[in-house]
Write a protein that holds these residues in place. Structure first.
Motif, mmCIF file in Angstrom:
data_model
loop_
_atom_site.group_PDB
_atom_site.id
_atom_site.type_symbol
_atom_site.label_atom_id
_atom_site.label_comp_id
_atom_site.label_asym_id
_atom_site.label_seq_id
_atom_site.Cartn_x
_atom_site.Cartn_y
_atom_site.Cartn_z
ATOM 1 N N ALA A 30 0.880 -1.146 -0.076
ATOM 2 C CA ALA A 30 -0.073 0.082 0.115
ATOM 3 C C ALA A 30 0.646 1.285 0.033
ATOM 4 O O ALA A 30 0.448 2.353 -0.724
ATOM 5 N N ASN A 31 1.740 1.142 0.766
ATOM 6 C CA ASN A 31 2.866 2.154 0.920
ATOM 7 C C ASN A 31 3.510 2.488 -0.357
ATOM 8 O O ASN A 31 3.722 3.852 -1.085
ATOM 9 N N LYS A 32 3.811 1.437 -1.363
ATOM 10 C CA LYS A 32 4.441 1.655 -2.357
ATOM 11 C C LYS A 32 3.514 2.531 -3.661
ATOM 12 O O LYS A 32 4.026 3.363 -4.446
ATOM 13 N N LYS A 33 2.237 2.269 -3.439
ATOM 14 C CA LYS A 33 1.257 3.263 -4.228
ATOM 15 C C LYS A 33 1.340 4.420 -3.823
ATOM 16 O O LYS A 33 1.334 5.457 -4.790
ATOM 17 N N ASP A 34 1.464 4.809 -2.698
ATOM 18 C CA ASP A 34 1.843 6.386 -2.209
ATOM 19 C C ASP A 34 3.144 6.903 -2.693
ATOM 20 O O ASP A 34 3.357 8.058 -3.247
ATOM 21 N N LEU A 35 4.269 6.036 -2.584
ATOM 22 C CA LEU A 35 5.413 6.584 -2.931
ATOM 23 C C LEU A 35 5.674 6.532 -4.603
ATOM 24 O O LEU A 35 5.919 7.700 -5.085
ATOM 25 N N GLU A 36 4.753 5.945 -5.256
ATOM 26 C CA GLU A 36 4.699 5.978 -6.725
ATOM 27 C C GLU A 36 4.007 7.149 -7.285
ATOM 28 O O GLU A 36 4.106 7.910 -8.127
#
Length: 399
Positions: A30-36
């Motif tokens: 889920a955090n990767k979506k925010d980072l992207e």
């Protein structure tokens, strides 16, 4: 919200520890979506947003540490019986409902909530849109832990409000608020202070200063400066300004040595008018407003002072009243500095990076308060309660 037994609160936290471990992969994804989706022009904000295995481990450790701490609610502060027979007992009590407003940093969704809940407070979490996916899954974890133990999800709740809606909520809250903790820039803090109808505890900006005395151990000074500036640029306890006494032995040589060391760590150096004569190739600050600025970047301003008193005056004029340090081998000078600098934490021969709940032995922290009431510095578990008087009588009346 009703007063919960310590046993019940700890059961919720034990469930949360298990759930965080089980949901580790989903949290990181889920955090990767925010980072992207994040625009990386703000490096400090991007660093605060990252959740990896290490960060999940730290979340679990924070919950476990709070679970193992003594319950701060119902602790007796004083107990006295008056001549008229009244027994007056002052005890700690929950605030009630706490609202925290913050950006980036999904770990705040864990640390703020675990502290508020253990102290028997309901907490409303207003995170930034850049961390939405991360915060949603962390809220889901909290709700699972609460419901597994027969408690309402209302104890820990994300506010899904846009900026304008948040402002309206502050002006006209749809439920009672007892404490607001804004963690953000000056505009947010000033808006909250203007419109809040309850107590506000400010987690203010850093803009931390370090003073190098003419009595400093130079090797010690350089090591502390490098650590305080480069260890974590996104930390509110990172160093922004260095003031060096011009009477330091081999002053010019040491300034050039410091420049070389900072450049090895890719630190951009700014200088005042006096230092510019020694480091002429560095940008000289012309606008005094930069002395107020928290950099949150690999940037450092170096200035020259004549005396300890001048250093103290500059720090009290421009700093964010968060952390300040002196490097000196003279204890009396250090104590004069520490007594007179107006900051939440003052240091002698140590890095400002220690202004942190975990580093100071407080454990998980809600924020670093730069206010003076009711607490200054790391807001840990014991600072998330107020007090309440219990008065026991036998028919006494005042005459």
């Amino acid at each position: 919200m009703k007063l919960l037994q310590t046993r019940i609160k700890n059961k919720v936290l034990k469930s949360m520890i298990r759930i965080l471990g089980h949901e580790r992969h989903a949290i990181i994804e889920a955090n990767k979506k925010d980072l992207e989706a994040f625009q990386k022009e703000d490096q400090a904000l991007y660093e605060r947003l990252i959740v990896n295995d290490k960060k999940v481990d730290e979340m679990i450790t924070a919950v476990e540490a709070v679970m193992n701490q003594e319950d701060p609610v119902g602790q007796e502060l004083s107990n006295r019986t008056l001549k008229n027979g009244l027994n007056i007992v002052n005890t700690t009590a929950p605030f009630g409902t706490i609202l925290i407003i913050y950006e980036s940093r999904p770990d705040v969704t864990i640390e703020a909530a675990v502290l508020a809940f253990k102290a028997n407070n309901k907490i409303l979490l207003k995170g930034g849109k850049e961390a939405l996916n991360s915060n949603l899954i962390l809220e889901k974890c909290w709700h699972q832990a609460l419901e597994e133990n027969g408690l309402s999800k209302e104890w820990i709740k994300l506010l899904h409000l846009k900026r304008e809606e948040t402002q309206e909520f502050l002006k006209n809250p749809t439920e009672p608020l007892d404490l607001i903790v804004p963690r953000g820039g000056e505009r947010l803090i000033n808006f909250v202070k203007t419109h809040a109808t309850c107590a506000v505890l400010v987690s203010g900006r850093g803009n931390n200063f370090l003073y190098v005395s003419e009595h400093a151990d130079w090797s010690k000074a350089v090591n502390v400066i490098i650590n305080a500036k480069t260890d974590k640029i996104s930390g509110c306890n990172a160093l922004d300004k260095v003031l060096i006494n011009k009477n330091l032995p081999e002053y010019e040589t040491k300034l050039k040595m410091l420049q070389e060391k900072l450049e090895q760590h890719h630190v951009e150096i700014l200088v005042d008018d006096k230092v510019s004569s020694i480091l002429p190739q560095k940008e000289t600050v012309s606008n005094s407003e930069i002395w107020h600025e928290e950099f949150l970047a690999l940037k450092l301003l170096i200035g020259e002072v004549d005396t300890l008193e001048e250093a103290i005056d500059l720090i009290n004029t421009y700093s964010g009243k968060h952390s300040a340090a002196i490097i000196t081998e003279h204890t009396d000078e250090a104590m004069e500095f520490m007594h007179n600098v107006d900051s939440a934490a003052v240091y002698h021969n140590a890095s400002t990076r220690f202004t942190d709940g975990g580093q100071m032995g407080v454990g998980a922290e809600l924020a670093i308060s730069t206010d003076k009431l009711h607490h200054r510095g790391p807001l840990g578990l014991n600072q998330l309660v107020t007090n309440k008087y219990y008065v026991y009588g036998n028919g006494q009346v005042r005459i």
